[in-house]
Design a protein around this motif. Structure first.
Motif, short mmCIF file in Angstrom:
data_model
loop_
_atom_site.label_atom_id
_atom_site.label_comp_id
_atom_site.label_asym_id
_atom_site.label_seq_id
_atom_site.Cartn_x
_atom_site.Cartn_y
_atom_site.Cartn_z
N LEU A 3 43.43 40.98 90.03
CA LEU A 3 43.03 41.46 88.71
C LEU A 3 43.82 42.69 88.29
O LEU A 3 44.28 42.78 87.16
N GLY A 4 44.00 43.62 89.21
CA GLY A 4 44.76 44.83 88.88
C GLY A 4 46.19 44.51 88.46
O GLY A 4 46.70 45.08 87.50
N SER A 5 46.80 43.58 89.15
CA SER A 5 48.16 43.16 88.81
C SER A 5 48.19 42.47 87.45
O SER A 5 49.13 42.65 86.68
N ALA A 6 47.16 41.68 87.16
CA ALA A 6 47.08 41.00 85.86
C ALA A 6 46.93 42.02 84.73
O ALA A 6 47.54 41.90 83.67
N ILE A 7 46.13 43.05 84.98
CA ILE A 7 45.94 44.12 83.99
C ILE A 7 47.26 44.85 83.77
O ILE A 7 47.66 45.10 82.63
N GLU A 8 47.94 45.17 84.86
CA GLU A 8 49.22 45.86 84.74
C GLU A 8 50.23 45.00 83.97
O GLU A 8 50.95 45.50 83.09
N PHE A 9 50.28 43.71 84.28
CA PHE A 9 51.18 42.79 83.59
C PHE A 9 50.89 42.75 82.09
O PHE A 9 51.79 42.87 81.26
N ALA A 10 49.62 42.62 81.74
CA ALA A 10 49.23 42.57 80.33
C ALA A 10 49.52 43.90 79.63
O ALA A 10 49.96 43.92 78.48
N ARG A 11 49.29 45.00 80.33
CA ARG A 11 49.56 46.33 79.76
C ARG A 11 51.04 46.50 79.46
O ARG A 11 51.43 46.93 78.37
N LYS A 12 51.87 46.13 80.42
CA LYS A 12 53.31 46.26 80.22
C LYS A 12 53.80 45.32 79.13
O LYS A 12 54.69 45.67 78.36
N SER A 13 53.21 44.13 79.05
CA SER A 13 53.57 43.18 77.98
C SER A 13 53.22 43.74 76.61
O SER A 13 53.85 43.40 75.62
N LEU A 54 43.25 45.60 75.52
CA LEU A 54 44.49 44.82 75.54
C LEU A 54 44.49 43.74 74.47
O LEU A 54 45.47 43.04 74.28
N ASP A 55 43.35 43.58 73.81
CA ASP A 55 43.17 42.59 72.74
C ASP A 55 43.35 41.17 73.26
O ASP A 55 43.97 40.33 72.61
N ILE A 56 42.83 40.93 74.47
CA ILE A 56 42.81 39.58 75.02
C ILE A 56 41.41 39.32 75.58
O ILE A 56 40.73 40.26 76.00
#
Length: 105
Positions: A3-13, A54-56
């Motif tokens: 989950l943390g990696s997914a959050i980081e990925f979405a944040r960077k995107s 993140l608006d998702i």
């Protein structure tokens, strides 16, 4: 992906810093950093606030974290298409624009 990696990925995107996301979600910057590196698990309330910032949808973030890549691509397409209808964007958006559209406010 966790989950943390997914959050980081979405944040960077979304072209957001950890500080910006933390502020939008109402989470401390230290907690956000710990969540992104999977040292700390967010509460349900925090996870909902992060997804909203993140608006998702939270379910899409969870699917990404589960590594459901085949479903994640479909989720991205559906969300992008829905977002385009709302924002009247052309349907010819590139893949990088799709991710940005998913997570930009």
């Amino acid at each position: 992906m966790k989950l943390g990696s997914a959050i980081e990925f979405a944040r960077k995107s979304a072209n957001l810093t950890t500080k910006q996301l933390a502020k939008r979600a109402g989470v401390s910057q230290d907690d956000m950093s710990s969540i992104e590196v999977d040292k700390q698990k967010p509460s349900l309330k925090e996870a909902e606030a992060i997804a909203e910032a993140l608006d998702i949808p939270l379910w899409a973030l969870m699917r990404l974290a589960e590594g459901k890549t085949d479903q994640t691509q479909d989720i991205r397409r559906k969300l992008v298409k829905a977002r385009m209808v709302v924002t009247h964007q052309p349907e010819t958006a590139s893949a990088s624009q799709e991710l940005h559209c998913l997570s930009a406010k």
